[in-house]
Design a protein around this motif. Sequence first.
Motif, PDB file in Angstrom:
ATOM      1  N   TYR B 257       0.837  -1.198   0.000  1.00 20.11           N
ATOM      2  CA  TYR B 257       0.000   0.000   0.000  1.00 20.11           C
ATOM      3  C   TYR B 257       0.880   1.260   0.000  1.00 20.11           C
ATOM      4  O   TYR B 257       0.710   2.164  -0.828  1.00 20.11           O
ATOM      5  CB  TYR B 257      -0.907  -0.028   1.228  1.00 20.11           C
ATOM      6  N   ILE B 258       1.840   1.288   0.920  1.00 23.42           N
ATOM      7  CA  ILE B 258       2.697   2.477   1.024  1.00 23.42           C
ATOM      8  C   ILE B 258       3.520   2.645  -0.254  1.00 23.42           C
ATOM      9  O   ILE B 258       3.666   3.754  -0.786  1.00 23.42           O
ATOM     10  CB  ILE B 258       3.589   2.374   2.275  1.00 23.42           C
ATOM     11  N   SER B 259       4.034   1.528  -0.803  1.00 21.58           N
ATOM     12  CA  SER B 259       4.845   1.635  -2.016  1.00 21.58           C
ATOM     13  C   SER B 259       4.009   2.138  -3.186  1.00 21.58           C
ATOM     14  O   SER B 259       4.484   2.936  -3.994  1.00 21.58           O
ATOM     15  CB  SER B 259       5.436   0.288  -2.391  1.00 21.58           C
ATOM     16  N   ILE B 260       2.761   1.672  -3.262  1.00 17.10           N
ATOM     17  CA  ILE B 260       1.915   2.124  -4.377  1.00 17.10           C
ATOM     18  C   ILE B 260       1.678   3.622  -4.270  1.00 17.10           C
ATOM     19  O   ILE B 260       1.818   4.363  -5.252  1.00 17.10           O
ATOM     20  CB  ILE B 260       0.579   1.347  -4.386  1.00 17.10           C
ATOM     21  N   ILE B 261       1.360   4.091  -3.056  1.00 18.89           N
ATOM     22  CA  ILE B 261       1.144   5.537  -2.904  1.00 18.89           C
ATOM     23  C   ILE B 261       2.423   6.288  -3.273  1.00 18.89           C
ATOM     24  O   ILE B 261       2.392   7.285  -3.997  1.00 18.89           O
ATOM     25  CB  ILE B 261       0.693   5.871  -1.467  1.00 18.89           C
ATOM     26  N   ALA B 262       3.562   5.752  -2.808  1.00 20.57           N
ATOM     27  CA  ALA B 262       4.833   6.426  -3.110  1.00 20.57           C
ATOM     28  C   ALA B 262       5.055   6.493  -4.608  1.00 20.57           C
ATOM     29  O   ALA B 262       5.456   7.537  -5.150  1.00 20.57           O
ATOM     30  CB  ALA B 262       5.983   5.679  -2.435  1.00 20.57           C
ATOM     31  N   LEU B 263       4.772   5.412  -5.319  1.00 17.18           N
ATOM     32  CA  LEU B 263       5.007   5.412  -6.764  1.00 17.18           C
ATOM     33  C   LEU B 263       4.002   6.302  -7.486  1.00 17.18           C
ATOM     34  O   LEU B 263       4.348   6.969  -8.461  1.00 17.18           O
ATOM     35  CB  LEU B 263       4.944   3.983  -7.314  1.00 17.18           C
ATOM     36  N   VAL B 264       2.765   6.323  -6.990  1.00 19.19           N
ATOM     37  CA  VAL B 264       1.767   7.189  -7.617  1.00 19.19           C
ATOM     38  C   VAL B 264       2.208   8.647  -7.501  1.00 19.19           C
ATOM     39  O   VAL B 264       1.970   9.454  -8.399  1.00 19.19           O
ATOM     40  CB  VAL B 264       0.388   6.962  -6.955  1.00 19.19           C
TER      41      VAL B 264
END
Lengths: 265, 481
Positions: B257-264
């Motif tokens: 979840y955190i990585s997806i937000i970071a990449l977004v």
Amino acid sequence: MDDIRYADRIVSADEVKIAARKAQVYYGTNHALRDVDVDILGKTVTAFIGPSGCGKSTFLRCLNRMNDTIPGCRVEGKITLDGQDIYDARVDPVQLRAKVGMVFQKPNPFPKSIYDNVAYGPRIHGLARSKAEIDEIVESALRRAALWNEAKDRLSSPGTGLSGGQQQRLCIARAIATSPEVLLMDEPCSALDPIATAQIEELIDELRAQFSVVIVTHSMQQAARVSQRTAFFHLGRLVEYGETGQIFTNPRDPRTESYISGRIG
Amino acid sequence: MSLGTLVLAVLILSAAAFVAGRRFALSRAGGDPRRLHSLPGHYGQHAALLTAVPALALLVLWLGVQPLVIELRVATLLPATDDATTASLAMAEVRRISEGLDRLVVAEGLSDRDLAALTPEGLAPRLRAVGAAVADITPQTLDAARAHRALQASFGLWMSVLVLGASLGGVALALLRTAPDFRARNVSERFIMWILIAASLVAVATTVGIVLSLVFETMHFFRLYPAQDFFFSLTWNPQFRGGSDLGIWPLLWGTIYISIIALVVAVPIGLLTAIYLSEYAGPRTRGWAKPAIEILAGIPTIVYGLFALITVGPALRDWFAQPLGLGSSSSSVMTAGLVMGIMLIPFISSLSDDIINAVPQSLRDGSYGLGATQSETVKQVILPAALPGIVGAILLGASRAIGETMIVVLGAGAAAKLSMNPFEAMTTVTVKIVSQLTGDTEFASPETLVAFALGLTLFVITLVLNVLALYIVRKYREQYE
């Protein structure tokens, strides 16, 4: 030399397509091109010849404002296309380049399929309303570039997978797909073998029916074979411009004579 | 002879060998360098390498093997035990006593006879007084420590003799081989190639070592805790008294979840920055903007963590989470994701910028020559050509996001939860690895060993991402060049 096919030298149209008056080009402080006056005729092949660094490619790139992308390059004087100054502030270089197409020295197909390479121009200029129309444009451009028979079964394979000569014909197809009025070619055969060169030269002669073609070449034989008009550049100046047969058989300027007879350049 | 002196001696010998080799080669050629096969310097280099490299390699090998041999011998003096942990603890004690004796000898000026006469009674406080952390001393451990010390001394002497001998042997061999038609250049080039191979093997061997240690500890963990519970349980609730739930999903979900937000956050901003810098910005703007962005990459992640904790977290809570009724915690997935995204921007923009710059100018010319605008050229020609590299950059960024710890600790909290709400505190695999291993527990319970299983899972995920990145880059590069 008897077996070499010379282009028909008779020019049917006398309309002036592009006219340059006192054209100057500076790269920074370097005055690369001085006082060039040329009238390029419609439906004619015009060859620019001259030794390396003489300014012929520079002048060619002035004709569709490709020099705009070079930092520090400045063009002065007047260059008109159909009577309109192409360096006028009201002229959009993007529209100008749609009318004055360009083929480069090294084949530079885009990393896309053969079809998408040819369809690129028509798509960005909105020349077609439907897929069928684009198909038609692609087919006719590839036919005119003499690539249709080789490429029709592999339209979706990458353009970079073609051979060097095919790539260059693809680039020509890509340029004529936007139906330009003038086609600029910057040493289009310098990276090709003699057979591919002959195919391209034949193609240039056929293209003359629709456009005016300007070709920069290092090969004087090529200029003699394909062109009706020839301009000789030397040290940033236009030395002589005239009918190709006259330039090669009876040059007026001694520098032209020295160059075509191999004494300078 | 101490280790430092020994290495220094070998290096001095090697320098002398260089001079000697060079001179000797020249004199064999009658002072005329043209009669030599190689340049005089090559003969010197050959002699220097032959002097230093085998001797130093022997030294490294010796230092690796010596403790094993000594401990094998000393172990026979200790009371026999079946338990590996007890044995290794006893051996550690012996090492500490032996070290303490060394210091005692220096501090109190003991002779060999004094040393032999030492008894365990009252020795421990004397050793502690010189800074050795020994507990209690038995006659066996004292004897073992004496033997340990004696063995170390004699092995040290042998090591010095053999290393210096190897070094001198190298000089002799080099000079013996030196002759005008000896191909010193080829030999020293080959030598250098082997040194380079050895250097790269260090990295490879380390990777293998890390993976193996993770794998063994993970197998150990799965013997104590069922693998299906680890991989399929949805609860993470470690109890140090035992009976814990150690399901990976709450942690993996937090990580993803955190990585997806970071990449977004990072991918669009980083990519657009890269496009601006490489296609639109003039050389002067580029000259200051690119380093300024790259400064972001130099900020330690703990500082980003502080930024998340003090600025971003409370701001998100006050302006979004509370007004929207989504939560009241200042540490949240969103906080950590946003800040991590900011951390990744320079990473992605810098890599993509290099990749976009590598797209040949002829493609741009071709597109402009057809009357395309700048944005059409970027969208239709440059980005497709640069895509494999950009995808690689994004996947590398993802690997970094997955491995990031400090920002998560300070930004997202430490609560392992499975939730869709981005304003709730969650945690990641890396944070839990740290928290399971901090504190002085020995690595024997499932609660500590789970860290290795978590680490291995993380390693496999990032490995797959990196392999995928490499695969994509390779596959499309072939097609586009």
